[in-house]
Design an enzyme around this catalytic site. Structure first.
Site, PDB file in Angstrom:
ATOM      1  CG  ASP A  19      -1.999  -1.225   1.014  1.00  0.00           C
ATOM      2  OD1 ASP A  19      -2.656  -1.110  -0.151  1.00  0.00           O
ATOM      3  OD2 ASP A  19      -2.281  -1.654   2.083  1.00  0.00           O
ATOM      4  CE  LYS A  27      -4.177  -5.817  -0.677  1.00  0.00           C
ATOM      5  NZ  LYS A  27      -5.081  -4.688  -1.177  1.00  0.00           N
ATOM      6  CG  ASP A  83      -7.266  -5.366  -3.983  1.00  0.00           C
ATOM      7  OD1 ASP A  83      -8.310  -5.833  -4.241  1.00  0.00           O
ATOM      8  OD2 ASP A  83      -7.111  -4.927  -2.618  1.00  0.00           O
ATOM      9  CE  LYS A 114     -11.380  -4.403  -2.999  1.00  0.00           C
ATOM     10  NZ  LYS A 114      -9.900  -3.845  -2.608  1.00  0.00           N
ATOM     11  CG  HIS A 136     -18.874  -2.956  -9.873  1.00  0.00           C
ATOM     12  ND1 HIS A 136     -19.336  -2.410  -8.586  1.00  0.00           N
ATOM     13  CD2 HIS A 136     -19.884  -3.218 -10.631  1.00  0.00           C
ATOM     14  CE1 HIS A 136     -20.666  -2.802  -8.668  1.00  0.00           C
ATOM     15  NE2 HIS A 136     -20.940  -3.307  -9.996  1.00  0.00           N
ATOM     16  CG  ASP A 137     -17.261  -0.725 -16.440  1.00  0.00           C
ATOM     17  OD1 ASP A 137     -18.245  -0.406 -17.148  1.00  0.00           O
ATOM     18  OD2 ASP A 137     -16.314   0.317 -16.078  1.00  0.00           O
ATOM     19  CB  ILE A 138     -20.786  -2.886 -19.163  1.00  0.00           C
ATOM     20  CG1 ILE A 138     -19.560  -2.486 -19.911  1.00  0.00           C
ATOM     21  CG2 ILE A 138     -21.587  -1.697 -18.690  1.00  0.00           C
ATOM     22  CD1 ILE A 138     -20.018  -1.747 -21.170  1.00  0.00           C
ATOM     23  CB  THR A 183     -15.116  -4.758   5.762  1.00  0.00           C
ATOM     24  OG1 THR A 183     -14.050  -4.259   5.066  1.00  0.00           O
ATOM     25  CG2 THR A 183     -15.140  -6.264   5.464  1.00  0.00           C
ATOM     26  NE  ARG A 206      -2.138  -0.763   8.090  1.00  0.00           N
ATOM     27  CZ  ARG A 206      -3.408  -0.088   8.518  1.00  0.00           C
ATOM     28  NH1 ARG A 206      -3.420   1.007   8.800  1.00  0.00           N
ATOM     29  NH2 ARG A 206      -4.397  -0.892   8.320  1.00  0.00           N
TER      30      ARG A 206
HETATM   31  O1  C5P Z   1      -1.948  -3.081   6.806  1.00  0.00           O
HETATM   32  P1  C5P Z   1      -3.012  -4.019   6.659  1.00  0.00           P
HETATM   33  O2  C5P Z   1      -2.917  -5.317   7.103  1.00  0.00           O
HETATM   34  O3  C5P Z   1      -4.525  -3.418   7.380  1.00  0.00           O
HETATM   35  O4  C5P Z   1      -3.515  -4.178   5.105  1.00  0.00           O
HETATM   36  C1  C5P Z   1      -4.616  -4.728   4.739  1.00  0.00           C
HETATM   37  C2  C5P Z   1      -4.925  -4.670   3.229  1.00  0.00           C
HETATM   38  O5  C5P Z   1      -6.024  -5.553   2.819  1.00  0.00           O
HETATM   39  C3  C5P Z   1      -5.062  -3.500   2.659  1.00  0.00           C
HETATM   40  O6  C5P Z   1      -4.612  -3.418   1.307  1.00  0.00           O
HETATM   41  C4  C5P Z   1      -6.555  -3.089   2.757  1.00  0.00           C
HETATM   42  O7  C5P Z   1      -6.911  -2.135   1.586  1.00  0.00           O
HETATM   43  C5  C5P Z   1      -7.209  -4.450   2.382  1.00  0.00           C
HETATM   44  N1  C5P Z   1      -8.366  -4.848   2.867  1.00  0.00           N
HETATM   45  C6  C5P Z   1      -8.907  -4.731   3.867  1.00  0.00           C
HETATM   46  N2  C5P Z   1     -10.233  -5.085   4.429  1.00  0.00           N
HETATM   47  C7  C5P Z   1     -11.041  -5.413   3.411  1.00  0.00           C
HETATM   48  C8  C5P Z   1     -10.682  -5.397   2.139  1.00  0.00           C
HETATM   49  C9  C5P Z   1      -9.157  -5.231   1.841  1.00  0.00           C
HETATM   50  O8  C5P Z   1      -8.076  -4.509   4.815  1.00  0.00           O
HETATM   51  N3  C5P Z   1     -12.217  -5.782   3.836  1.00  0.00           N
END
Ligand code: C5P
Length: 245
Positions: free
Chosen positions: A13, A35, A62, A64, A66-68, A126, A217
């Site tokens: 990230d 990722k 990653d 995601k 989402h389109d036609i 989420t 992280r």
């Molecule tokens: O640093 P951390 O372990 O929190 O990173 C989690 C990764 O998973 C991030 O790239 C975050 O955008 C992704 N993610 C998430 N929860 C979700 C979907 C994706 O934390 N429900």
């Protein structure tokens, strides 16, 4: 534990290709995939994906989609040409879009004569709670809606879903042993939660039925990222294995 199909995907990230690649130089592609999400992809584009694949990492793209249906099929075909290991689309794009995504991946892989990447669906973000779903005229609970979208994804031939590790056991029993479960929100027992509301340890996520763990992280912010990764593998090896993966 080393593997050519590591269960841990490290979330890169970063809005900075140099930083992302420098971190990967301190990791080991036998022990983790990586990722690439929207932030890094919008910053650095396909070249950073190619650079990671060339370093031997399994890449989870990653984005995601989402389109036609036609647009998603073409995007999935393009991702397959990047030789990613796994990519995802939104299940709420509906049956035609999910089936088109499956075709885009499979046709592209057949043309390239390579294995198709895993095609995974995002069910309910989420960040959406029951009230947010109600505003969208979805009146079933987030968990029920997620299960409905996961079943639709399975019917459309997708390989699995992204889900909370908290809900992985429910999805595992409902969807069978072959359907892949990809779980973020993972924290080793001694790690900070950061902004994650509900966290699960790596071993508990695997025990709940997760196939792949997305961890950011706790590894990327560690003083020694490889040591953090190795320690997480150690915690998995010390727990009861769910079977060879
Ligand atoms: O640093 P951390 O372990 O929190 O990173 C989690 C990764 O998973 C991030 O790239 C975050 O955008 C992704 N993610 C998430 N929860 C979700 C979907 C994706 O934390 N429900």
């Amino acid at each position: 534990m080393t593997s050519t199909n590591p269960r841990i995907f490290v979330a890169l990230d970063f809005a900075d290709e140099t930083r992302a690649l420098a971190l990967c130089d301190r990791l080991d592609p036998a022990r983790c995939g990586v990722k690439v999400g929207k932030e890094l992809f919008v910053t650095a584009g396909p070249p950073v994906v190619r650079a990671l694949v060339a370093r031997g990492f399994n890449v989870f793209l990653d984005l995601k989609f989402h389109d036609i249906p036609n647009t998603v099929a073409q995007a999935c075909a393009a991702a397959t040409r990047l030789r990613v290991f796994m990519l995802n689309v939104h299940a709420s794009g509906g049956r035609a879009m999910l089936e088109a995504a499956r075709c885009g991946v499979d046709e592209s892989a057949a043309t390239l004569d390579c294995a198709a990447p895993l095609l995974i669906a995002v069910t309910v973000l989420t960040s959406l709670d029951a009230q947010a779903l109600h505003e969208l005229h979805v009146d079933e609970s987030p968990a029920d809606h997620a299960l409905r979208l996961a079943r639709l994804s399975q019917q459309c031939g997708l390989d699995g879903v992204v889900c909370s590790a908290v809900e992985a056991s429910l999805l595992r029993s409902a969807l069978g042993s072959e359907f892949k479960l990809v779980t973020p929100g993972i924290r080793p027992a001694d790690s900070a939660r950061d902004d994650q509301a509900r966290v699960v340890t790596p071993a508990q996520a695997i025990a709940n039925g997760a196939d792949y763990l997305v961890i950011g992280r706790p590894i990327t912010a560690a003083a020694d990222p490889l040591a953090a990764l190795v320690a997480i593998h150690g915690s998995l090896d010390a727990s009861t294995p769910r079977g060879a993966r």
